[in-house]
Each structure stands twice: as C-alpha cells, then as structure tokens.
Design an enzyme around this catalytic site. Structure first.
Site, mmCIF file in Angstrom:
data_model
loop_
_atom_site.group_PDB
_atom_site.id
_atom_site.type_symbol
_atom_site.label_atom_id
_atom_site.label_comp_id
_atom_site.label_asym_id
_atom_site.label_seq_id
_atom_site.Cartn_x
_atom_site.Cartn_y
_atom_site.Cartn_z
ATOM 1 N N LYS A 40 0.844 -1.203 0.000
ATOM 2 C CA LYS A 40 0.000 0.000 0.000
ATOM 3 C C LYS A 40 0.877 1.251 0.000
ATOM 4 O O LYS A 40 2.070 1.167 0.310
ATOM 5 C CB LYS A 40 -0.910 -0.026 1.233
ATOM 6 C CG LYS A 40 -0.174 -0.015 2.563
ATOM 7 C CD LYS A 40 -1.126 -0.335 3.714
ATOM 8 C CE LYS A 40 -0.378 -0.323 5.046
ATOM 9 N NZ LYS A 40 -1.220 -0.837 6.143
ATOM 10 N N ARG A 136 -10.895 -0.308 14.698
ATOM 11 C CA ARG A 136 -10.834 0.458 13.451
ATOM 12 C C ARG A 136 -11.956 0.007 12.519
ATOM 13 O O ARG A 136 -12.977 0.661 12.421
ATOM 14 C CB ARG A 136 -9.436 0.288 12.824
ATOM 15 C CG ARG A 136 -9.157 1.225 11.687
ATOM 16 C CD ARG A 136 -7.677 1.283 11.337
ATOM 17 N NE ARG A 136 -7.121 0.006 10.846
ATOM 18 C CZ ARG A 136 -5.842 -0.142 10.481
ATOM 19 N NH1 ARG A 136 -4.998 0.873 10.559
ATOM 20 N NH2 ARG A 136 -5.399 -1.310 10.057
ATOM 21 N N HIS A 166 -6.554 -7.666 12.899
ATOM 22 C CA HIS A 166 -5.333 -6.844 12.945
ATOM 23 C C HIS A 166 -5.025 -6.509 14.394
ATOM 24 O O HIS A 166 -5.921 -6.151 15.153
ATOM 25 C CB HIS A 166 -5.568 -5.565 12.123
ATOM 26 C CG HIS A 166 -4.330 -4.763 11.852
ATOM 27 N ND1 HIS A 166 -3.228 -5.282 11.231
ATOM 28 C CD2 HIS A 166 -4.030 -3.471 12.109
ATOM 29 C CE1 HIS A 166 -2.293 -4.332 11.110
ATOM 30 N NE2 HIS A 166 -2.753 -3.226 11.644
ATOM 31 N N ARG A 222 0.744 -10.785 6.953
ATOM 32 C CA ARG A 222 0.716 -9.560 6.140
ATOM 33 C C ARG A 222 1.979 -8.767 6.470
ATOM 34 O O ARG A 222 2.084 -8.127 7.502
ATOM 35 C CB ARG A 222 -0.550 -8.745 6.447
ATOM 36 C CG ARG A 222 -1.841 -9.534 6.206
ATOM 37 C CD ARG A 222 -3.079 -8.677 6.399
ATOM 38 N NE ARG A 222 -3.153 -8.067 7.696
ATOM 39 C CZ ARG A 222 -3.665 -8.652 8.783
ATOM 40 N NH1 ARG A 222 -4.195 -9.870 8.707
ATOM 41 N NH2 ARG A 222 -3.680 -8.007 9.936
ATOM 42 N N TYR A 268 16.214 31.593 4.982
ATOM 43 C CA TYR A 268 15.090 32.443 5.399
ATOM 44 C C TYR A 268 15.144 32.743 6.890
ATOM 45 O O TYR A 268 15.428 31.847 7.694
ATOM 46 C CB TYR A 268 13.761 31.764 5.096
ATOM 47 C CG TYR A 268 13.415 31.697 3.637
ATOM 48 C CD1 TYR A 268 13.171 32.861 2.906
ATOM 49 C CD2 TYR A 268 13.322 30.472 2.982
ATOM 50 C CE1 TYR A 268 12.847 32.792 1.557
ATOM 51 C CE2 TYR A 268 12.995 30.395 1.639
ATOM 52 C CZ TYR A 268 12.766 31.567 0.931
ATOM 53 O OH TYR A 268 12.447 31.497 -0.386
ATOM 54 N N CYS A 314 14.354 25.087 2.814
ATOM 55 C CA CYS A 314 13.486 25.799 1.875
ATOM 56 C C CYS A 314 12.599 24.795 1.148
ATOM 57 O O CYS A 314 12.681 23.597 1.376
ATOM 58 C CB CYS A 314 14.327 26.566 0.859
ATOM 59 S SG CYS A 314 15.583 27.619 1.610
ATOM 60 N N ASP A 316 12.796 23.863 -1.941
ATOM 61 C CA ASP A 316 13.538 23.025 -2.890
ATOM 62 C C ASP A 316 15.017 22.861 -2.555
ATOM 63 O O ASP A 316 15.709 22.132 -3.239
ATOM 64 C CB ASP A 316 13.453 23.641 -4.298
ATOM 65 C CG ASP A 316 12.067 24.154 -4.604
ATOM 66 O OD1 ASP A 316 11.150 23.324 -4.638
ATOM 67 O OD2 ASP A 316 11.907 25.386 -4.757
HETATM 68 C C1 LIG Z 1 -0.548 -1.808 6.787
HETATM 69 C C2 LIG Z 1 -1.160 -3.060 7.256
HETATM 70 C C3 LIG Z 1 -0.366 -4.200 7.490
HETATM 71 C C4 LIG Z 1 1.143 -4.178 7.444
HETATM 72 O O1 LIG Z 1 1.631 -3.809 8.705
HETATM 73 P P1 LIG Z 1 3.193 -3.705 8.981
HETATM 74 O O2 LIG Z 1 3.264 -3.264 10.392
HETATM 75 O O3 LIG Z 1 3.714 -2.664 8.042
HETATM 76 O O4 LIG Z 1 3.774 -5.035 8.720
HETATM 77 C C5 LIG Z 1 -1.012 -5.380 7.801
HETATM 78 N N1 LIG Z 1 -2.358 -5.445 7.896
HETATM 79 C C6 LIG Z 1 -3.141 -4.374 7.713
HETATM 80 C C7 LIG Z 1 -4.624 -4.522 7.823
HETATM 81 C C8 LIG Z 1 -2.577 -3.144 7.392
HETATM 82 O O5 LIG Z 1 -3.366 -2.079 7.203
#
Ligand SMILES: *Cc1c(COP(=O)(O)O)cnc(C)c1O
Length: 374
Positions: A40, A136, A166, A222, A268, A314, A316
């Site tokens: 992602k 979430r 998660h 994941r 600046y 700055c 750039d």
């Molecule tokens: C981003 C994400 C991950 C990956 O997590 P990491 O900590 O980068 O390994 C896994 N599962 C879900 C649902 C995520 O949104």
C-alpha cells in the site's frame, strides 16, 4: 521503470534487501504459512510495482493494498496473483473489483445487501474482517458474525475466501493485549466453524506479530514494514529476533559550495549565523520533496562524516555546514550508508518524534526512485 533524471536528488531502493527480508521472515514462520506482501501507499514510498515484483519472486504469494486504486494499478502492471484491498470499497465501486479479480474486505451486513443488488461480471472474492481490539474496522460480536454469514449464504455473486484481524499492540513491550486479541479471534473462529465449512484463508499478523509470535500465525502473514527492512518498533528491534536490511536510502549532491565570513547568515529568517569562517554547501532537496522544515539541524553524511543542516529548509533547497571545502557534485547521503556510518530511517523518525513508517512515505513523488539489486 526507466526515467530520465535531471536533478541531483534521488532515493535508492535496494531490491536485494526486499528479498533478504522476505527470506528472513520465511525462515521464521511455520512452513505452511505464506507471505502477503503489503505494498500500500506505493510500497510504503518505495514503489509498489518494483517491490511487488521482487516480493513475488522471493516467495510472497499475495499482494495487499489499502485502496482500490492501488490494486488496479498493480493489475494494470500485469500482476495476476491475488490482490487484497484492506479498506472499505463503496458498493457502487465493486464491479470493477470483481472484473479485475481483486479481493475486497467486508464487515457490514448492509454492505453485503447493497452488493447483492449489483450485477457483477464475475464472482467477487471477499475477506471478512474481524475487529478483535484494534477498534478500526471489522465486526466485533458473534451476533454480527451470524448476521453476516446468513447474508452470505443468500448471496451468489460473492465468495468468502478469507478471514482476518489486525493487532493493535503486537510491537509493544506488554503482550497481554495481543493475547487478549488472539483469544477473541479464536473464540470467533470457533463460532465461525460451526456456521461455515468451506475452506477460507486465515491471516492475523503484521510484521511485528509475525516476527514476535510466529507460532501464532495461520495461513498467511501480512508483511509490510519489515519487508522494507525496518523494525516495527524499538521493542521489536531490541529483541533481535530477526535481521533486516533497510531497502530505502536518500541521496543528493552538492550543487554549490562557498565559504562565509564570521557573522554571515544562512537561509530564510537568517536564523543561522556563522561563528567563524565556514564552508556551506547547498543541496537540491526541500520540504516539497518531503524533506520537511522540522528536519532543520539534523545531520547528513558527506565523505562518510556527519555534518549538520543549517538554517531553515526551503521548498527546494537545503544548506549544510561542511567541515572543509568539497567539490560541487560531492554526494550527500540524507538516509542510508556512507563508508562506515549509516543514517537509518529510524534515526530520522526519532528526530521527528514519529515512526519509521512515515519517513519513506513522506518523501514525495518528486524524488525519483532508483532501483538497485539483481
Ligand atoms: C498496513 C497493514 C499491514 C502491514 O503492517 P506492517 O506493520 O507494516 O507489517 C497489515 N495489515 C493491515 C490490515 C494493514 O493495514
């Protein structure tokens, strides 16, 4: 992807490191467990297509992204492996997902009912999300689970292919909350197995969970941040369960070098004033590249030595106080290794009081990514 570069600032992405990190985690998780490469946010700022390609060559079997656009980009690029979208895609947009064989996440009964009204070009694959404590997205109770399963059984245009949750604290010192989430997951799974007999892919762990609790992992992990060679937290880093190689580095070249007399100012607001005769170098990177103003005073590497950024950053350009005169064109490393020293992504993250995840993501697309490694 080849790209003509006309500027002296670039990010390097070491694809060999991606392979190394995947090999490291594959050696740690159970044999039957395989890797979903999380790409992602354009591969956490590294480049989703290039990272995905190398990840799949290194044994990852699935890709995951946050939003539908990211999944479509990967399909356009020619990837034909399963791609999972973590976020919620509006029912009105699911037809394109079905057409491109992109797996979506669901957790609401109303969502399923709406999707049921839509005629789809082919069966839409779905992973069901359970909220076991992240707070979430996801269903939370057995009652919701039953409602969703009843709804699914009535539906012919979708297919349940996976279930996941998660963890909120897998990277933290205390493990009680992690185990509580695991227990909730197991309890929901027991209920699920009474209602559903077709096989589904189960995945719970991100990088932190898969590194710290490999024995708790199911069919997939994941794998995000640690695929890119960063530790999810100082806790995980400190435990030394896995060796990782940072893939991302950031470089520039001196485009101007001058000596200032004592009492002269830089940038600046004239916030930095020389206290002696000082050599000042200029590089072409600034806050429009994601090298934000809060990075003022951080050190960079030149000739293997640390030298500070002076004066305001700055849009750039940025100035550096040099220890002596260097020729225009001298390489400056803002993140990564030079000779015997290395500025880790973690060091920049600590400086900004944030986490490593944020750093490559914030280096904007104006900075070209150069790929190294086989
Ligand atoms: C981003 C994400 C991950 C990956 O997590 P990491 O900590 O980068 O390994 C896994 N599962 C879900 C649902 C995520 O949104």
């Amino acid at each position: 992807m080849t790209q003509t570069i006309y500027r002296d600032t670039w990010a390097e992405v070491d694809l060999d490191a991606i392979e190394y990190n995947i090999n490291q985690i594959r050696a740690r998780i159970p044999q039957h467990c395989s890797v979903i490469a999380v790409v992602k946010a354009d591969g956490y700022g590294h480049g989703a297509v290039e990272v995905a390609e190398r990840a799949l060559q290194s044994g990852a079997e699935m890709l995951a992204v946050a939003i539908l656009e990211e999944a479509l980009t990967l399909r356009e690029a020619g990837f034909d492996v399963p791609i999972l979208v973590f976020g919620r895609v509006a029912p009105k947009d699911v037809a394109i997902a079905a057409e491109k064989d992109i797996t979506l996440t669901f957790f609401q009964k109303e969502w399923l009912q709406e999707v049921n009204q839509i005629s789809l070009p082919q069966t839409l694959k779905l992973h069901m999300k359970w909220d076991t404590g992240m707070g979430r997205i996801g269903l939370r109770t057995e009652k919701e689970l039953k409602e969703l399963i009843d709804e699914l059984k009535d539906q012919s245009n979708v297919q349940l292919t996976g279930i996941y949750t998660h963890f909120a604290t897998a990277d933290e010192p205390g493990t009680d909350y992690f185990h509580m989430q695991n227990e909730r997951f197991d309890r929901l799974m027991t209920a699920f197995e009474r209602m559903w007999t077709d096989p589904v892919a189960i995945h719970t762990g991100n990088s932190a969970a898969s590194i710290r609790f490999p024995e708790k992992m199911h069919h997939y992990i994941r794998f995000g941040i640690s695929m890119y060679g960063m530790y999810p937290s100082s806790t995980v880093k400190g435990e030394r369960n896995i060796d990782l190689k940072q893939s991302f580095s950031l470089h520039s070249r001196l485009i101007h070098v001058k000596q200032l007399a004592p009492g002269e100012s830089v940038s600046y607001g004239a916030t930095y004033t020389t206290s002696d005769y000082e050599w000042i170098g200029t590089i072409m990177i600034g806050y429009a590249d994601g090298w934000i103003r809060k990075l003022q005073d951080i050190e960079v590497l030149i000739d293997g030595k640390r030298m500070p950024i002076v004066g305001r950053i700055c849009m750039d350009q940025t100035m550096i106080r040099l220890d002596k005169e260097y020729p225009v064109g001298t390489e400056v490393t803002l993140i990564g290794r030079q000779q015997n020293d290395m500025i880790e992504v973690d060091e920049v993250a600590d400086y900004l009081n944030t986490i490593s995840y944020e750093i490559p993501c914030m280096i904007s697309s104006r900075v070209p990514r150069i790929y190294t490694g086989e």
